[in-house]
Design a protein around this motif. Structure first.
Motif, PDB file in Angstrom:
ATOM      1  N   SER A 281       0.684  -1.177  -0.069  1.00 34.67           N
ATOM      2  CA  SER A 281       0.014  -0.021  -0.069  1.00 34.67           C
ATOM      3  C   SER A 281       0.921   1.167  -0.049  1.00 34.67           C
ATOM      4  N   ASP A 282       0.289   2.187  -0.472  1.00 34.45           N
ATOM      5  CA  ASP A 282       1.108   3.406  -0.811  1.00 34.45           C
ATOM      6  C   ASP A 282       0.331   4.691   0.099  1.00 34.45           C
ATOM      7  N   THR A 283       1.073   5.621   0.508  1.00 38.03           N
ATOM      8  CA  THR A 283       0.487   6.712   1.316  1.00 38.03           C
ATOM      9  C   THR A 283       0.088   7.719   0.349  1.00 38.03           C
ATOM     10  N   THR A 284      -1.115   8.342   0.355  1.00 42.33           N
ATOM     11  CA  THR A 284      -1.317   9.414  -0.197  1.00 42.33           C
ATOM     12  C   THR A 284      -0.826  10.728   0.514  1.00 42.33           C
ATOM     13  N   PRO A 285      -0.917  12.066   0.044  1.00 42.42           N
ATOM     14  CA  PRO A 285      -1.514  12.331  -1.033  1.00 42.42           C
ATOM     15  C   PRO A 285      -0.634  12.320  -2.409  1.00 42.42           C
ATOM     16  N   PHE A 286      -1.218  12.021  -3.528  1.00 41.80           N
ATOM     17  CA  PHE A 286      -0.494  12.049  -4.899  1.00 41.80           C
ATOM     18  C   PHE A 286      -1.221  12.362  -6.008  1.00 41.80           C
ATOM     19  N   VAL A 287      -0.691  12.609  -7.054  1.00 39.55           N
ATOM     20  CA  VAL A 287      -1.428  12.844  -8.200  1.00 39.55           C
ATOM     21  C   VAL A 287      -1.139  11.476  -8.905  1.00 39.55           C
ATOM     22  N   LEU A 288      -2.268  10.994  -9.325  1.00 45.94           N
ATOM     23  CA  LEU A 288      -2.297   9.694 -10.225  1.00 45.94           C
ATOM     24  C   LEU A 288      -2.429   9.945 -11.554  1.00 45.94           C
ATOM     25  N   ILE A 289      -1.533   9.185 -12.476  1.00 45.02           N
ATOM     26  CA  ILE A 289      -1.737   9.411 -13.719  1.00 45.02           C
ATOM     27  C   ILE A 289      -1.655   7.840 -14.356  1.00 45.02           C
ATOM     28  N   SER A 290      -2.268   7.363 -15.534  1.00 44.47           N
ATOM     29  CA  SER A 290      -2.304   6.253 -15.951  1.00 44.47           C
ATOM     30  C   SER A 290      -0.877   5.787 -16.548  1.00 44.47           C
ATOM     31  N   ARG A 291      -0.149   4.756 -16.610  1.00 42.48           N
ATOM     32  CA  ARG A 291       1.172   4.465 -17.047  1.00 42.48           C
ATOM     33  C   ARG A 291       0.905   3.751 -18.566  1.00 42.48           C
ATOM     34  N   VAL A 292      -0.076   3.173 -18.690  1.00 38.34           N
ATOM     35  CA  VAL A 292      -0.186   2.177 -19.842  1.00 38.34           C
ATOM     36  C   VAL A 292      -1.422   2.626 -20.765  1.00 38.34           C
ATOM     37  N   GLY A 293      -1.662   2.862 -22.014  1.00 37.48           N
ATOM     38  CA  GLY A 293      -2.838   3.185 -22.606  1.00 37.48           C
ATOM     39  C   GLY A 293      -2.862   4.518 -22.871  1.00 37.48           C
ATOM     40  N   ARG A 299      -5.624  12.366 -11.526  1.00 27.73           N
ATOM     41  CA  ARG A 299      -6.445  12.925 -10.464  1.00 27.73           C
ATOM     42  C   ARG A 299      -5.549  12.921  -9.263  1.00 27.73           C
ATOM     43  N   THR A 300      -6.076  13.884  -8.224  1.00 25.16           N
ATOM     44  CA  THR A 300      -5.464  13.756  -7.051  1.00 25.16           C
ATOM     45  C   THR A 300      -5.999  12.860  -6.026  1.00 25.16           C
ATOM     46  N   LEU A 301      -5.243  12.146  -5.242  1.00 22.87           N
ATOM     47  CA  LEU A 301      -5.930  11.280  -4.356  1.00 22.87           C
ATOM     48  C   LEU A 301      -5.386  11.694  -2.856  1.00 22.87           C
ATOM     49  N   GLU A 302      -6.210  11.792  -1.792  1.00 16.63           N
ATOM     50  CA  GLU A 302      -5.599  12.629  -0.798  1.00 16.63           C
ATOM     51  C   GLU A 302      -5.839  11.758   0.604  1.00 16.63           C
ATOM     52  N   ILE A 303      -6.731  10.815   0.377  1.00 16.95           N
ATOM     53  CA  ILE A 303      -6.711   9.948   1.647  1.00 16.95           C
ATOM     54  C   ILE A 303      -6.162   8.482   1.136  1.00 16.95           C
ATOM     55  N   GLY A 304      -5.270   8.014   2.124  1.00 12.20           N
ATOM     56  CA  GLY A 304      -4.849   6.655   1.893  1.00 12.20           C
ATOM     57  C   GLY A 304      -4.885   5.819   3.292  1.00 12.20           C
ATOM     58  N   ILE A 315       2.500  10.495  -8.313  1.00  8.22           N
ATOM     59  CA  ILE A 315       3.654  11.443  -8.128  1.00  8.22           C
ATOM     60  C   ILE A 315       3.289  11.957  -6.994  1.00  8.22           C
ATOM     61  N   ARG A 316       4.101  12.155  -5.831  1.00  4.84           N
ATOM     62  CA  ARG A 316       4.008  12.514  -4.860  1.00  4.84           C
ATOM     63  C   ARG A 316       4.808  13.745  -4.176  1.00  4.84           C
ATOM     64  N   PRO A 317       4.276  14.835  -4.052  1.00 12.35           N
ATOM     65  CA  PRO A 317       5.144  15.836  -3.870  1.00 12.35           C
ATOM     66  C   PRO A 317       5.701  15.735  -2.293  1.00 12.35           C
ATOM     67  N   THR A 318       7.061  15.867  -2.180  1.00 14.74           N
ATOM     68  CA  THR A 318       7.409  15.790  -0.814  1.00 14.74           C
ATOM     69  C   THR A 318       6.912  16.859   0.031  1.00 14.74           C
ATOM     70  N   PHE A 327      -0.404  18.948  -9.800  1.00 15.93           N
ATOM     71  CA  PHE A 327      -1.743  18.726 -10.340  1.00 15.93           C
ATOM     72  C   PHE A 327      -1.965  19.670 -11.536  1.00 15.93           C
ATOM     73  N   GLU A 328      -1.822  20.995 -11.137  1.00 20.33           N
ATOM     74  CA  GLU A 328      -2.158  21.973 -12.080  1.00 20.33           C
ATOM     75  C   GLU A 328      -1.133  22.146 -13.199  1.00 20.33           C
ATOM     76  N   ASP A 329       0.113  21.905 -12.836  1.00 24.34           N
ATOM     77  CA  ASP A 329       1.188  21.930 -13.676  1.00 24.34           C
ATOM     78  C   ASP A 329       1.194  20.861 -14.751  1.00 24.34           C
ATOM     79  N   ILE A 330       0.839  19.553 -14.293  1.00 27.16           N
ATOM     80  CA  ILE A 330       0.423  18.459 -15.269  1.00 27.16           C
ATOM     81  C   ILE A 330      -0.652  18.696 -16.017  1.00 27.16           C
ATOM     82  N   VAL A 331      -1.699  19.213 -15.685  1.00 24.81           N
ATOM     83  CA  VAL A 331      -2.912  19.437 -16.279  1.00 24.81           C
ATOM     84  C   VAL A 331      -2.628  20.622 -17.505  1.00 24.81           C
TER      85      VAL A 331
END
Length: 390
Positions: A281-293, A299-304, A315-318, A327-331
């Motif tokens: 399991s991984d600890t949020t928060p992070f920005v989720l992106i798909s690797r394949v496809g 999306r951001t996910l803040e609850i883990g 992608i998890r900001p330190t 998130f906004e940079d990526i979008v």
DNA sequence: CGTCTGTATGAAGGAAGAGA
DNA sequence: TCTCTTCCTTCATACAGACG
């Protein structure tokens, strides 16, 4: 595409021993597209080292007519005999261009060595299970895919005035195992991608391919510019975490203590399948992106905690408050990530490509292991990170 | 105890093929 | 026909055992 091609109608493909190669013909439309990129003043010899049913040379002939000499080689004797009957004016030889003894014995190769204007080629592609061939080129030595093997042999032994025009799968251009080889090739060749071809052009195959041109001379690379992004002066470190749990394993695991499982199709909407491997399991928060496809809106996910599928990347900001900026940079710079998605079959994002994208946006990425608690960053910014207890 | 060799496991890239 | 998911393959690393 293949030196194992069997003479037949173009656009069809023929399965040969799958342990060796899949054989496909060059569709006429692809041949015409490739030839349209050749320069106007071709008047000498043009060679196709995997001539097959001759589609590329036919396209060359219909453009330049009698002003060019056409040379063709194929490993398949029947193919060569059939083509000789059809085109007695072409110089056609049976030989294996990957073997020096074989090619040196062929008339077409010897003529090409003596005087050559252009090489047009559609070499055999790599495919699943193929371990590749060992290739040495300059300072490079390593295993490469069949298409790259072919190309390397030719550029090492021929010197056409107008260079090499080749159809190559994206994997040949993009795979990390070829990265050092391309760097070596670019020391002595100018390499340009002339066109990207549709994935459905080869009947029976789904491959992303491009037409490339190699010409003697050094490639000058532009330094990647760092794009404008929001930077509040705080720590810009981010952890890149590739998920580890394949979907099929998530389905078959025993329920202990359900943890949300995040898959490509569930970015932003956590599902509860049977997996509960807390170790992963991984600890949020992070920005989720798909690797394949294909690229999906992140999306951001803040609850883990959550379990990440091997098809997603987090992608998890330190520095936790940077989540929105990240998130906004990526979008905002989505096109950067779209360009990084490549692949002969399905498109995928490599960790290296993602790292480069984030660096261009002014972030300092590092690759971290899934299921391992984040460690404090080592950057100069004085920020403290507290996860889990917030 | 250090080195060598074989095996297991993990990480990551990558393509087949199912399904829309 | 095309997209997307599944999961296969390769490479790297860790670990265990044999041997000198």
């Amino acid at each position: 595409m293949s030196s194992e091609r069997v003479h037949s109608e173009s656009t069809q493909h023929v399965k040969v021993d799958p342990r060796i190669l899949d054989a496909y013909y060059t569709p006429e439309a692809v041949a015409r597209e490739l030839v349209s990129h050749l320069p106007a003043g071709v008047t000498g010899a043009v060679m196709d080292p995997t001539v097959g049913d001759g589609a590329l040379l036919r396209a060359v002939h219909s453009r330049y007519e009698e002003s060019v000499t056409l040379l063709g080689i194929d490993v398949n004797g029947k193919t060569v005999r059939n083509l000789r009957r059809e085109r007695p004016d072409w110089c056609l030889s049976q030989a294996d261009c990957l073997k020096s003894e074989s090619r040196l014995a062929s008339k077409a190769w010897r003529l090409a060595r003596a005087d050559l204007d252009v090489v047009v080629m559609n070499p055999p592609f790599s495919h699943r299970g193929g371990g590749g061939a060992w290739v040495e080129f300059g300072d490079f030595a390593g295993h490469v895919a069949p298409a790259v093997h072919f190309l390397t042999e030719l550029i090492s032994n021929l010197n056409p005035r107008h260079g090499f025009y080749a159809i190559l799968p994206d994997g040949a251009l993009r795979a990390e195992r070829h990265e050092k080889l391309w760097a070596e090739i670019e020391k002595s060749f100018e390499v340009r991608v002339l066109a990207k071809l549709r994935t459905s052009l080869f009947a029976g195959a789904r491959v992303s391919t491009s037409i490339i041109h190699l010409k003697s001379g050094r490639t000058i690379r532009n330094e990647p510019a760092v794009l404008q992004s929001k930077n509040n002066g705080s720590c810009r470190c981010v952890d890149i975490v590739r998920g580890r749990v394949p979907v099929h394993k998530a389905r078959t695991s025993v329920i202990k203590d359900p943890v949300p499982f995040i898959h490509t199709s569930a970015i932003g909407a956590a599902q509860h399948p049977q997996s509960s491997d807390l170790v992963l399991s991984d600890t949020t928060p992070f920005v989720l992106i798909s690797r394949v496809g294909s690229w999906r809106s992140p999306r951001t996910l803040e609850i883990g905690p959550v379990v990440l599928s091997d098809c997603v990347i987090a992608i998890r900001p330190t520095h936790r408050p940077n989540l929105t900026d990240l998130f906004e940079d990526i979008v905002e710079h989505e096109s950067l990530f779209l360009d990084a998605l490549r692949g002969t079959g399905a498109q995928y994002l490599t960790l290296r490509a993602l790292t480069e994208c984030l660096q261009k946006l002014g972030w300092q990425p590092r690759i971290s292991r899934s299921g391992v608690a984040p460690t404090p960053c080592l950057c100069a910014a004085e920020t403290r990170v507290i996860y889990g207890s917030q």
